[in-house]
Design an enzyme around this catalytic site. Structure first.
Site, PDB file in Angstrom:
ATOM      1  N   THR A 181      20.434  72.466  66.946  1.00  0.00           N
ATOM      2  CA  THR A 181      21.710  71.760  66.895  1.00  0.00           C
ATOM      3  C   THR A 181      22.733  72.612  66.162  1.00  0.00           C
ATOM      4  O   THR A 181      22.429  73.210  65.125  1.00  0.00           O
ATOM      5  CB  THR A 181      21.568  70.396  66.194  1.00  0.00           C
ATOM      6  OG1 THR A 181      20.709  69.560  66.976  1.00  0.00           O
ATOM      7  CG2 THR A 181      22.918  69.705  66.061  1.00  0.00           C
ATOM      8  N   PHE A 183      26.094  72.658  64.056  1.00  0.00           N
ATOM      9  CA  PHE A 183      26.913  71.822  63.186  1.00  0.00           C
ATOM     10  C   PHE A 183      28.195  72.581  62.839  1.00  0.00           C
ATOM     11  O   PHE A 183      28.203  73.810  62.780  1.00  0.00           O
ATOM     12  CB  PHE A 183      26.168  71.473  61.896  1.00  0.00           C
ATOM     13  CG  PHE A 183      24.932  70.644  62.104  1.00  0.00           C
ATOM     14  CD1 PHE A 183      24.996  69.264  62.071  1.00  0.00           C
ATOM     15  CD2 PHE A 183      23.700  71.245  62.339  1.00  0.00           C
ATOM     16  CE1 PHE A 183      23.849  68.495  62.266  1.00  0.00           C
ATOM     17  CE2 PHE A 183      22.553  70.494  62.541  1.00  0.00           C
ATOM     18  CZ  PHE A 183      22.625  69.115  62.503  1.00  0.00           C
TER      19      PHE A 183
END
Length: 283
Positions: A181, A183
């Site tokens: 992921t 960020f």
């Protein structure tokens, strides 16, 4: 050289124990006095605009599920903040339960739907036929398991296990080990050039003119600017009306990027700069 980041308050997508908090706590050069969890991405981002926090950390893209639309939409249509940094984290889902509960006893799994989707194959292999119940976040799932007297399990982070006093029944529950992921760190100020930057923007187009996407791409191609991402999203005004999210290499102050932005602003009704910031680099 990276620019040290410091502030008093950092907002993040909560509650405590989420993967976003894990990213926040391990962010290089980020110093802060307090972290404030918010229940939604939008609230975390708008906390910076409304001066409830100086910075915010939110997810923007996952390697399996794609872009986090709530983040893109808030940055494009609601908030006037800038991306100041990015970080890519490997997502390691764990199967959590109260101490003493064995794998063979688990009657139900509580999980955020995205986490369950990312661990589908392992859940079927380990717990065939066991029902998966939805939660608003992986941290909420862990809390519910900790508070229940039933033999339940949750998909969540190692940090959530520590916060809620749970044991790890299994680590590495994700079906794809390269599950990552991205960020972003948001703030009210623009970042200076670092020498290895990325620029993010939103291009709004004239709906009645053919070839608008080609005209956008030409400005980058003519200048040999590499694009790392291009994605369309509805403008939320009318059916069939879209804007384009673009990430390109370079800083807005670089001569070629500045030139491309200038020409795009002449062609398009609006170009919103989301930020120029150091591109993530794994050590």
């Amino acid at each position: 050289m990276s620019v040290p980041l410091s502030c008093r308050r950092v907002a993040y997508l909560g509650p405590p124990g989420t993967f976003t908090e894990e990213a926040l706590l391990s962010w290089p050069d980020l110093e802060f006095e307090a972290s404030i969890p918010f229940p939604t991405v939008e609230e975390a981002i708008l906390a910076v605009q409304d001066n409830l926090a100086e910075k915010a950390v939110v997810p923007i893209e996952n390697s399996l599920e794609g872009s986090v639309n709530a983040t893109l939409d808030c940055l494009a249509f609601e908030a006037d903040v800038f991306i100041q940094a990015e970080k890519v984290c490997q997502v390691r889902h764990c199967l959590l339960a109260r101490p003493g509960v064995g794998l063979e006893e688990v009657a139900r799994v509580i999980s955020h739907p995205q986490a369950a989707a990312q661990c589908r194959r392992h859940l079927i292999e380990l717990l065939p036929g066991v029902e998966v119940e939805a939660a608003n976040s992986t941290s909420e799932a862990a809390r519910r398991v900790a508070e229940s007297g039933e033999p339940l399990a949750a998909l969540g982070s190692a940090l959530a296990a520590e916060l809620y006093g749970l044991q790890l029944l299994r680590e590495g529950m994700e079906d794809h080990p390269e599950n990552r992921t991205r960020f972003v760190l948001l703030g009210r100020e623009k970042m200076p050039p670092s020498g290895r930057d990325k620029t993010s923007m939103v291009c709004f187009i004239h709906q009645d003119r053919p070839g608008m996407l080609l005209q956008i791409l030409q400005e980058f191609a003519y200048r040999y600017i590499n694009l790392s991402k291009i994605e369309s999203r509805p403008t939320k005004k009318s059916l069939g009306e879209y804007c384009f999210f673009i990430d390109c290499e370079g800083h807005e102050e670089d001569e070629v990027v500045a030139s491309a932005l200038k020409c795009l602003r002449c062609k398009l009704p609006r170009v919103k700069l989301l930020g120029s910031y150091p591109a993530y680099r794994e050590d």
